[in-house]
Design an enzyme around this catalytic site. Structure first.
Site, mmCIF file in Angstrom:
data_model
loop_
_atom_site.group_PDB
_atom_site.id
_atom_site.type_symbol
_atom_site.label_atom_id
_atom_site.label_comp_id
_atom_site.label_asym_id
_atom_site.label_seq_id
_atom_site.Cartn_x
_atom_site.Cartn_y
_atom_site.Cartn_z
ATOM 1 N N GLU A 178 46.217 -18.363 73.645
ATOM 2 C CA GLU A 178 46.434 -18.076 72.298
ATOM 3 C C GLU A 178 45.331 -18.815 71.109
ATOM 4 O O GLU A 178 45.631 -19.882 70.699
ATOM 5 C CB GLU A 178 48.000 -18.421 71.855
ATOM 6 C CG GLU A 178 48.153 -18.023 70.504
ATOM 7 C CD GLU A 178 49.691 -18.451 70.100
ATOM 8 O OE1 GLU A 178 50.242 -19.161 70.872
ATOM 9 O OE2 GLU A 178 50.142 -17.953 69.058
ATOM 10 N N LYS A 220 46.952 -13.781 73.928
ATOM 11 C CA LYS A 220 47.869 -13.877 72.869
ATOM 12 C C LYS A 220 47.097 -13.816 71.419
ATOM 13 O O LYS A 220 46.864 -15.017 70.879
ATOM 14 C CB LYS A 220 49.021 -14.709 72.993
ATOM 15 C CG LYS A 220 49.888 -14.743 71.720
ATOM 16 C CD LYS A 220 51.159 -15.561 72.288
ATOM 17 C CE LYS A 220 52.177 -15.606 70.981
ATOM 18 N NZ LYS A 220 53.456 -16.226 71.559
ATOM 19 N N GLY A 264 53.785 -14.354 61.000
ATOM 20 C CA GLY A 264 54.520 -14.256 59.618
ATOM 21 C C GLY A 264 54.595 -12.835 59.267
ATOM 22 O O GLY A 264 54.904 -12.716 57.862
#
Ligand code: 13P
Length: 341
Positions: A178, A220, A264
């Site tokens: 990630e 990711k 977010g």
């Protein structure tokens, strides 16, 4: 390393109509989420909340291929004494574990961070495997701002990701790699594209140098998306087209799947973007979700720490899981959200 087994798990993590629940918030991060719903951040409350999610059988069985756990959770038991890992497995989902130990300031690079936790990682991994984990996660954080990211930060973080991934494979855990480019700034979508392209190129080069088998990992990434403070917004279609183009330019076809972070975005944006990408189709890898906030914001609000709200929280979770499950196959539409509301 057993690559056949690693590949089997990686493929299962990105199976059609399913994605990953990122429930691996550190105690500091989950405290922020609990503060927002006015719930005290105790070990029992953290356990009760996560037990609520993992025992939401419909959501778990139908749409959650794997769950990323935090170190505390992987050792915890439900109120009735069953290990939390066991309810995840019973629902046909795969337990995973966040193994990085957070970020520290990167020396010589003001405002930039390096993810730590490589020391002793080789000793920790077999214990997680024994406890039931079959995949792991490590998150690198890259910020966009004036004069950043630096080459130092991009390179050091890519190197750490690759060292972690190689260690995971050695211990038969599928690494989720990630490298998160944050959406906090005022940059536009094209700047995000440019930085993410750089970060992904560097990451795959380091994965190669560290002999990571791409068939046994999951990427990711963030999407190509404008910063939250950007004056220039991007449509769902623009995000989808630019993200697909970016990934095609950076991610080898040997990688079984890409599971996005939500970073977010609002719940519905995260779903709409994933759906639009899968509607484009013709992709060499599976595209799915590995959302934290975009799967949990609704159930957290519905729960608010009250036992009598557990059912409502579980249905809020089931709804988001189903919407994202449909998005994995390009079968979502906004009116499905309205029907449920
Ligand atoms: P978000 O979807 O909230 O970005 O969390 C995903 C995650 O696991 C971050 O490491």
């Amino acid at each position: 390393m057993n690559l056949t087994e690693l590949n089997k798990i990686a493929v299962a993590m990105v199976q059609p109509g399913k994605g990953i629940l990122a429930a691996d918030e550190s105690s500091g991060t989950i405290k922020k989420r609990f503060d927002a719903i006015k719930v005290e951040c105790t070990e029992d409350n953290r356990r009760d909340y996560r037990e609520l999610l993992f025992s939401a059988t419909d959501a778990m069985k139908n749409h959650i291929s794997g769950v990323i756990l935090y170190d505390e959770t992987i050792w915890q038991k439900c109120k009735n004494g069953t290990p939390l890992v066991e309810i995840i497995k019973k629902a046909g989902s795969i337990p995973g574990i966040k193994v990085d130990e957070g970020t520290k300031p990167l020396p010589g690079c003001p405002g930039e961070l390096i993810t730590v936790g490589l020391d002793k990682l080789a000793d920790r991994l077999p214990k997680y495997y024994e406890q039931g984990a079959r995949f792991a996660k490590w998150r690198a954080v890259i910020d966009i701002g004036a004069g950043i990211p630096s080459h130092t930060a991009v390179h050091a973080n890519a190197h750490a990701l690759a060292r972690y991934a190689a260690l995971c494979q050695e211990h038969n855990l599928v690494p989720i790699v990630e490298p998160e480019v944050l959406m906090d700034g005022d940059h536009d979508i094209d700047r995000c594209y440019q930085v993410t392209e750089w970060v992904l190129k560097e990451t795959f080069q380091e994965l190669y140098f560290n002999r990571v088998a791409l068939e046994g990992m999951i990427l990711k990434p963030n999407m190509a998306i404008p910063g939250k403070k950007s004056a220039k917004k991007a449509s769902v279609q623009e995000v989808a087209e630019k993200t697909v183009r970016l990934l095609k330019n950076c991610v080898p076809a040997a990688v079984p799947g890409i599971a996005f972070l939500s970073g977010g975005q609002s719940d519905e944006e995260a779903t709409a973007h994933l759906d639009a990408m899968n509607k484009i189709g013709g992709l060499p890898w599976k595209l799915t979700f590995s959302y934290g906030r975009a799967l949990q914001a609704a159930p957290q609000k519905a729960w608010s720490g009250k036992t009598e709200n557990v059912k409502a929280a579980q249905s809020a979770f089931a709804h988001r899981a189903r919407m994202n499950g449909l998005a994995c196959e390009g079968r979502w539409s906004p009116d499905l959200e309205k029907k449920a509301a």
